[in-house]
Scaffold this motif. Structure first.
Motif, PDB file in Angstrom:
ATOM      1  N   ASN A  61     145.940  42.738 -66.284  1.00  0.00           N
ATOM      2  CA  ASN A  61     146.494  41.032 -66.305  1.00  0.00           C
ATOM      3  C   ASN A  61     145.378  41.306 -64.885  1.00  0.00           C
ATOM      4  O   ASN A  61     144.821  42.380 -64.317  1.00  0.00           O
ATOM      5  CB  ASN A  61     148.090  41.261 -65.353  1.00  0.00           C
ATOM      6  CG  ASN A  61     148.033  39.711 -65.326  1.00  0.00           C
ATOM      7  OD1 ASN A  61     146.980  38.467 -65.627  1.00  0.00           O
ATOM      8  ND2 ASN A  61     149.285  39.047 -66.229  1.00  0.00           N
ATOM      9  N   ARG A  62     144.758  40.322 -65.255  1.00  0.00           N
ATOM     10  CA  ARG A  62     143.510  39.673 -63.994  1.00  0.00           C
ATOM     11  C   ARG A  62     144.414  38.551 -62.901  1.00  0.00           C
ATOM     12  O   ARG A  62     144.830  38.434 -63.116  1.00  0.00           O
ATOM     13  CB  ARG A  62     142.723  38.660 -64.835  1.00  0.00           C
ATOM     14  CG  ARG A  62     141.647  38.871 -63.356  1.00  0.00           C
ATOM     15  CD  ARG A  62     140.221  38.889 -64.186  1.00  0.00           C
ATOM     16  NE  ARG A  62     138.964  38.430 -62.761  1.00  0.00           N
ATOM     17  CZ  ARG A  62     138.496  39.605 -62.033  1.00  0.00           C
ATOM     18  NH1 ARG A  62     138.564  40.538 -62.431  1.00  0.00           N
ATOM     19  NH2 ARG A  62     137.247  39.351 -61.655  1.00  0.00           N
ATOM     20  N   ILE A  63     144.314  38.839 -61.478  1.00  0.00           N
ATOM     21  CA  ILE A  63     145.117  38.079 -60.554  1.00  0.00           C
ATOM     22  C   ILE A  63     143.581  37.932 -59.475  1.00  0.00           C
ATOM     23  O   ILE A  63     143.761  38.512 -58.559  1.00  0.00           O
ATOM     24  CB  ILE A  63     146.281  39.327 -60.087  1.00  0.00           C
ATOM     25  CG1 ILE A  63     147.342  40.110 -61.437  1.00  0.00           C
ATOM     26  CG2 ILE A  63     147.208  38.704 -58.401  1.00  0.00           C
ATOM     27  CD1 ILE A  63     148.367  40.848 -59.883  1.00  0.00           C
ATOM     28  N   ASP A  64     144.776  36.794 -59.362  1.00  0.00           N
ATOM     29  CA  ASP A  64     143.746  35.800 -58.470  1.00  0.00           C
ATOM     30  C   ASP A  64     144.389  36.470 -56.810  1.00  0.00           C
ATOM     31  O   ASP A  64     145.295  36.778 -56.757  1.00  0.00           O
ATOM     32  CB  ASP A  64     143.593  34.286 -58.714  1.00  0.00           C
ATOM     33  CG  ASP A  64     143.632  33.907 -59.445  1.00  0.00           C
ATOM     34  OD1 ASP A  64     142.276  34.722 -59.794  1.00  0.00           O
ATOM     35  OD2 ASP A  64     143.577  32.802 -60.362  1.00  0.00           O
ATOM     36  N   SER A  65     143.645  35.862 -55.951  1.00  0.00           N
ATOM     37  CA  SER A  65     143.426  36.568 -54.464  1.00  0.00           C
ATOM     38  C   SER A  65     144.929  35.869 -54.487  1.00  0.00           C
ATOM     39  O   SER A  65     145.487  34.356 -54.361  1.00  0.00           O
ATOM     40  CB  SER A  65     142.390  36.228 -53.511  1.00  0.00           C
ATOM     41  OG  SER A  65     142.754  36.139 -52.606  1.00  0.00           O
ATOM     42  N   GLY A  66     145.621  36.466 -53.271  1.00  0.00           N
ATOM     43  CA  GLY A  66     147.088  35.776 -53.142  1.00  0.00           C
ATOM     44  C   GLY A  66     147.775  35.686 -54.022  1.00  0.00           C
ATOM     45  O   GLY A  66     149.290  34.752 -53.671  1.00  0.00           O
ATOM     46  N   VAL A  67     148.014  36.172 -55.559  1.00  0.00           N
ATOM     47  CA  VAL A  67     148.997  35.606 -56.262  1.00  0.00           C
ATOM     48  C   VAL A  67     149.613  36.666 -57.022  1.00  0.00           C
ATOM     49  O   VAL A  67     149.361  38.211 -56.965  1.00  0.00           O
ATOM     50  CB  VAL A  67     147.978  35.167 -57.595  1.00  0.00           C
ATOM     51  CG1 VAL A  67     148.659  35.321 -58.863  1.00  0.00           C
ATOM     52  CG2 VAL A  67     147.910  33.849 -56.943  1.00  0.00           C
ATOM     53  N   ALA A  68     150.719  36.389 -56.920  1.00  0.00           N
ATOM     54  CA  ALA A  68     152.146  37.651 -57.478  1.00  0.00           C
ATOM     55  C   ALA A  68     152.236  37.782 -58.909  1.00  0.00           C
ATOM     56  O   ALA A  68     152.670  35.598 -59.390  1.00  0.00           O
ATOM     57  CB  ALA A  68     153.157  38.307 -56.867  1.00  0.00           C
ATOM     58  N   ARG A  69     151.774  38.865 -59.899  1.00  0.00           N
ATOM     59  CA  ARG A  69     153.010  38.452 -61.058  1.00  0.00           C
ATOM     60  C   ARG A  69     154.113  39.209 -61.582  1.00  0.00           C
ATOM     61  O   ARG A  69     153.864  40.454 -61.038  1.00  0.00           O
ATOM     62  CB  ARG A  69     151.715  39.008 -62.042  1.00  0.00           C
ATOM     63  CG  ARG A  69     150.180  38.541 -61.849  1.00  0.00           C
ATOM     64  CD  ARG A  69     150.713  36.407 -62.727  1.00  0.00           C
ATOM     65  NE  ARG A  69     149.496  36.124 -62.288  1.00  0.00           N
ATOM     66  CZ  ARG A  69     148.104  35.435 -63.584  1.00  0.00           C
ATOM     67  NH1 ARG A  69     148.734  36.286 -64.749  1.00  0.00           N
ATOM     68  NH2 ARG A  69     147.894  34.961 -63.073  1.00  0.00           N
ATOM     69  N   SER A  70     155.234  38.548 -62.356  1.00  0.00           N
ATOM     70  CA  SER A  70     156.505  39.563 -62.159  1.00  0.00           C
ATOM     71  C   SER A  70     156.411  39.695 -63.881  1.00  0.00           C
ATOM     72  O   SER A  70     156.058  38.910 -64.337  1.00  0.00           O
ATOM     73  CB  SER A  70     158.194  38.564 -61.577  1.00  0.00           C
ATOM     74  OG  SER A  70     157.227  38.020 -60.318  1.00  0.00           O
ATOM     75  N   ALA A  71     157.553  40.805 -63.862  1.00  0.00           N
ATOM     76  CA  ALA A  71     157.319  41.022 -65.173  1.00  0.00           C
ATOM     77  C   ALA A  71     158.624  41.901 -65.213  1.00  0.00           C
ATOM     78  O   ALA A  71     159.005  42.696 -64.284  1.00  0.00           O
ATOM     79  CB  ALA A  71     156.315  41.468 -65.638  1.00  0.00           C
ATOM     80  N   GLN A  72     159.282  42.029 -66.630  1.00  0.00           N
ATOM     81  CA  GLN A  72     161.038  42.425 -66.622  1.00  0.00           C
ATOM     82  C   GLN A  72     160.577  43.768 -67.596  1.00  0.00           C
ATOM     83  O   GLN A  72     159.604  42.744 -68.940  1.00  0.00           O
ATOM     84  CB  GLN A  72     161.909  41.812 -66.739  1.00  0.00           C
ATOM     85  CG  GLN A  72     163.355  42.122 -66.752  1.00  0.00           C
ATOM     86  CD  GLN A  72     164.455  41.451 -66.892  1.00  0.00           C
ATOM     87  OE1 GLN A  72     164.718  41.011 -68.092  1.00  0.00           O
ATOM     88  NE2 GLN A  72     165.556  40.611 -66.056  1.00  0.00           N
ATOM     89  N   VAL A  73     161.016  45.077 -67.423  1.00  0.00           N
ATOM     90  CA  VAL A  73     160.822  45.523 -68.601  1.00  0.00           C
ATOM     91  C   VAL A  73     162.544  46.516 -68.726  1.00  0.00           C
ATOM     92  O   VAL A  73     163.148  46.652 -68.017  1.00  0.00           O
ATOM     93  CB  VAL A  73     159.762  46.305 -68.092  1.00  0.00           C
ATOM     94  CG1 VAL A  73     160.314  48.133 -69.387  1.00  0.00           C
ATOM     95  CG2 VAL A  73     158.710  46.613 -67.449  1.00  0.00           C
ATOM     96  N   THR A  74     162.704  46.248 -70.332  1.00  0.00           N
ATOM     97  CA  THR A  74     164.525  46.929 -70.429  1.00  0.00           C
ATOM     98  C   THR A  74     163.873  48.309 -70.516  1.00  0.00           C
ATOM     99  O   THR A  74     162.192  49.108 -71.437  1.00  0.00           O
ATOM    100  CB  THR A  74     164.270  46.287 -71.396  1.00  0.00           C
ATOM    101  OG1 THR A  74     164.652  45.654 -71.789  1.00  0.00           O
ATOM    102  CG2 THR A  74     165.982  46.708 -72.477  1.00  0.00           C
ATOM    103  N   VAL A  75     164.638  49.227 -70.036  1.00  0.00           N
ATOM    104  CA  VAL A  75     164.051  50.388 -70.030  1.00  0.00           C
ATOM    105  C   VAL A  75     165.774  51.084 -69.900  1.00  0.00           C
ATOM    106  O   VAL A  75     166.726  50.495 -70.022  1.00  0.00           O
ATOM    107  CB  VAL A  75     164.015  50.813 -68.453  1.00  0.00           C
ATOM    108  CG1 VAL A  75     162.764  50.796 -69.200  1.00  0.00           C
ATOM    109  CG2 VAL A  75     164.573  50.780 -67.160  1.00  0.00           C
ATOM    110  N   GLY A  76     166.050  52.343 -70.831  1.00  0.00           N
ATOM    111  CA  GLY A  76     167.232  53.452 -70.454  1.00  0.00           C
ATOM    112  C   GLY A  76     167.362  53.017 -68.632  1.00  0.00           C
ATOM    113  O   GLY A  76     166.699  53.272 -68.067  1.00  0.00           O
TER     114      GLY A  76
END
Length: 89
Positions: A61-76
Motif C-alpha cells: 500500500n502507498r500511505i500518504d504523510s500523516g495517514v494511518a491504514r487499518s486492516a483485519q486479518v483472520t489467523v489461528g
C-alpha cells in the motif's frame, strides 16, 4: 530496505477477543494499523506469518504523510503470529 524496523512508520497489532470457527480450527482476528509519520508518502509491504510459516496476509500500500491504514486479518487463535512491515528507506 530494513524489514524489521522502518523509521517513520508506526505499526500496531492486537488479537481481538472475537473468535470464530472455520471447519475444526478456531480462528481469531488480528487488527493491524500502519501509520506514516514521515513528511511525504511512503510505499509499505505488510506480511503476517504464523510460527509454522503459513502466510496469512501479504499486502502492499502507498500511505500518504500523516495517514494511518487499518486492516483485519483472520489467523489461528493459538500460536505466535509475526507482523512485518517494510518499505523504502
Amino acid at each position: 530496505m530494513n524489514r524489521r524496523h522502518f523509521l517513520g512508520v508506526a505499526t500496531t497489532a492486537s488479537l481481538t477477543g472475537c473468535t470464530g470457527f472455520v471447519g475444526n480450527e478456531e480462528n481469531g482476528d488480528l487488527d493491524l494499523t500502519v501509520q506514516n509519520d514521515r513528511d511525504g508518502p511512503v510505499s509499505v509491504d505488510v506480511e503476517v506469518v504464523d510460527d509454522e510459516g503459513t502466510t496469512h496476509e501479504e499486502a502492499s500500500n502507498r500511505i500518504d504523510s500523516g495517514v494511518a491504514r487499518s486492516a483485519q486479518v483472520t489467523v489461528g487463535s493459538a500460536g505466535r503470529h509475526e507482523v512485518t512491515v517494510f518499505g523504502e528507506d
